[in-house]
Write a protein that holds these residues in place. Sequence first.
Motif, PDB file in Angstrom:
ATOM      1  N   GLY A  78       0.806  -1.109  -0.130  1.00 33.11           N
ATOM      2  CA  GLY A  78      -0.001  -0.067   0.040  1.00 33.11           C
ATOM      3  C   GLY A  78       0.719   1.164  -0.090  1.00 33.11           C
ATOM      4  N   ALA A  79       2.202   1.154  -0.193  1.00 39.68           N
ATOM      5  CA  ALA A  79       3.020   2.157  -0.189  1.00 39.68           C
ATOM      6  C   ALA A  79       4.346   1.713  -0.731  1.00 39.68           C
ATOM      7  CB  ALA A  79       3.442   2.618   1.322  1.00 39.68           C
ATOM      8  N   LYS A  80       5.081   2.742  -1.400  1.00 37.26           N
ATOM      9  CA  LYS A  80       6.259   2.596  -2.041  1.00 37.26           C
ATOM     10  C   LYS A  80       7.362   1.918  -1.248  1.00 37.26           C
ATOM     11  CE  LYS A  80       8.771   6.887  -1.669  1.00 37.26           C
ATOM     12  NZ  LYS A  80       9.576   8.097  -2.679  1.00 37.26           N
ATOM     13  N   GLU A  81       7.209   2.297   0.048  1.00 37.31           N
ATOM     14  CA  GLU A  81       8.316   1.897   1.108  1.00 37.31           C
ATOM     15  C   GLU A  81       8.079   0.049   1.224  1.00 37.31           C
ATOM     16  OE1 GLU A  81       7.846   5.880   1.777  1.00 37.31           O
ATOM     17  OE2 GLU A  81       6.308   4.380   1.611  1.00 37.31           O
ATOM     18  N   HIS A  82       6.719  -0.253   1.188  1.00 41.86           N
ATOM     19  CA  HIS A  82       6.247  -1.732   1.468  1.00 41.86           C
ATOM     20  C   HIS A  82       6.924  -2.250   0.144  1.00 41.86           C
ATOM     21  CE1 HIS A  82       2.565  -0.059   3.828  1.00 41.86           C
ATOM     22  NE2 HIS A  82       3.840   0.059   4.469  1.00 41.86           N
ATOM     23  N   ALA A  83       6.856  -1.707  -0.934  1.00 42.69           N
ATOM     24  CA  ALA A  83       7.306  -2.550  -2.293  1.00 42.69           C
ATOM     25  C   ALA A  83       8.704  -2.544  -2.125  1.00 42.69           C
ATOM     26  CB  ALA A  83       6.765  -1.444  -3.619  1.00 42.69           C
ATOM     27  N   GLN A 118       9.273  -5.558  -0.006  1.00 46.52           N
ATOM     28  CA  GLN A 118       8.839  -6.886  -0.579  1.00 46.52           C
ATOM     29  C   GLN A 118       9.958  -7.271  -1.672  1.00 46.52           C
ATOM     30  OE1 GLN A 118       6.794  -8.632   0.635  1.00 46.52           O
ATOM     31  NE2 GLN A 118       4.760  -7.512   1.428  1.00 46.52           N
ATOM     32  N   VAL A 119      10.508  -6.434  -2.388  1.00 46.96           N
ATOM     33  CA  VAL A 119      11.378  -6.751  -3.589  1.00 46.96           C
ATOM     34  C   VAL A 119      12.550  -7.178  -2.945  1.00 46.96           C
ATOM     35  CG1 VAL A 119      12.675  -5.734  -5.407  1.00 46.96           C
ATOM     36  CG2 VAL A 119      10.275  -5.205  -5.343  1.00 46.96           C
ATOM     37  N   ALA A 120      12.951  -6.669  -1.661  1.00 49.59           N
ATOM     38  CA  ALA A 120      14.231  -7.212  -1.228  1.00 49.59           C
ATOM     39  C   ALA A 120      14.235  -8.598  -0.697  1.00 49.59           C
ATOM     40  CB  ALA A 120      14.464  -6.081  -0.321  1.00 49.59           C
ATOM     41  N   THR A 121      12.819  -8.924  -0.124  1.00 50.60           N
ATOM     42  CA  THR A 121      12.635 -10.104   0.248  1.00 50.60           C
ATOM     43  C   THR A 121      12.412 -11.069  -0.833  1.00 50.60           C
ATOM     44  OG1 THR A 121      11.282  -9.042   2.046  1.00 50.60           O
ATOM     45  CG2 THR A 121      10.799 -11.304   1.533  1.00 50.60           C
ATOM     46  N   GLU A 172       3.827   5.382  -8.590  1.00 46.10           N
ATOM     47  CA  GLU A 172       4.840   5.705  -7.498  1.00 46.10           C
ATOM     48  C   GLU A 172       5.629   4.355  -7.168  1.00 46.10           C
ATOM     49  OE1 GLU A 172       5.075   8.005  -3.413  1.00 46.10           O
ATOM     50  OE2 GLU A 172       3.269   6.586  -3.530  1.00 46.10           O
ATOM     51  N   VAL A 173       4.961   3.187  -7.088  1.00 51.41           N
ATOM     52  CA  VAL A 173       5.725   1.871  -7.052  1.00 51.41           C
ATOM     53  C   VAL A 173       6.569   1.531  -8.107  1.00 51.41           C
ATOM     54  CG1 VAL A 173       5.073  -0.582  -6.710  1.00 51.41           C
ATOM     55  CG2 VAL A 173       3.852   0.937  -5.061  1.00 51.41           C
ATOM     56  N   ILE A 174       6.145   1.600  -9.258  1.00 49.35           N
ATOM     57  CA  ILE A 174       6.673   1.314 -10.610  1.00 49.35           C
ATOM     58  C   ILE A 174       7.954   2.078 -10.628  1.00 49.35           C
ATOM     59  CG2 ILE A 174       6.749   1.313 -13.005  1.00 49.35           C
ATOM     60  CD1 ILE A 174       3.613   0.750 -13.010  1.00 49.35           C
TER      61      ILE A 174
END
Length: 360
Positions: free
Chosen positions: A153-158, A161-164, A191-193
Amino acid sequence: MFAFSHCRDVVAAVSRAGGFGVLGGSGFTPETLERELRWIDEHVEGRPYGVDILIPENQPVGRLVAMEELARGISEQHRRFVVDLLARHDVVLSFEETISSKRPPTLPDIAEALLEIAFRHPIRLIANALGLAPAAMIEGGRKHGVPVAALVGAKEHALRQVATGVDILIAQGTEAGGHCGEVSTLVLVPEVIRAIASVKPVPVLAAGGIMNGRQMAGCMAMGAQGVWTGSVWLATNEAETSETFREKMIAASSRDTVRSRARTGKPCRQLRSPWHDAWEAADSPGALPMPYMPMLSVPAFAQIDKLADGGHVGAQSLVSYFVGQGVGLVDSVRPAGAVVQDFKQDYAAALEDLLASIGE
């Protein structure tokens, strides 16, 4: 087009029609999930489908907490509040019936058992919400060749998740039904993209308020590589929703939903009812965190839905379910397969309009 639903019939119908059905698995026990997935295997005609398992990153309980200990985490004040709230609408629920006896499916031991069941079937996607995809999901996906998706729900979350190591991101705006953040889909998706482009450009699905093919085309124009839909399937013939709720969906506007903790303990968008108003009132004891709040709300809503289906007026006023702001676009109940075809036609028409706008 991905279609999230708690109903196996919707999942199979969407996949057969050319979409990608995803079963919300967290409402089941390991035994019932096994039965549901076996049924989908037999009815999906070899088409791809996936499973979504809710494994929260943060819950204030131990891994193997006993039911007795969980029950002690719910105060008498909260239980009395539920009894009195329902009584104001002539719905009877005894004090003893206010707490669910079923082990919450969001607890790690249950969630991981559901995950294990899911990987026994020919699923083509596994998804998680409410925090980082756990190691067991990432490792299981790698082992079974199943892409792992995560809602953000936010770019920080994205970025986390990618790092995970997730394979697909689902950028879900605040318009969405169920658990959601505060950023709108129109802002969140680009923003996420942009945020992940220089880190690891995994595919991004847009989610939140998407009810037709024209909206899907708009999301693709923003750079999404697909859409994740949910609320639109609640108004289908195959859905698990009650007749009362479907009628309320058709009558509702986009302003009739509320983002509230009063059902699951985490911010979650639902159709607003006197239940939510009561929990927001000055005399409310306040919503409990997950998993305590669902232990209170599940028995209450089971009684509400049972009576509402029998014509109980007070219960009908309390009927609610997880639905997004796109509910304002619902004007009828249709077969799930017909909704998929409408998406295709609307999407094609939108693309034609876009091409015409640049003289192509």
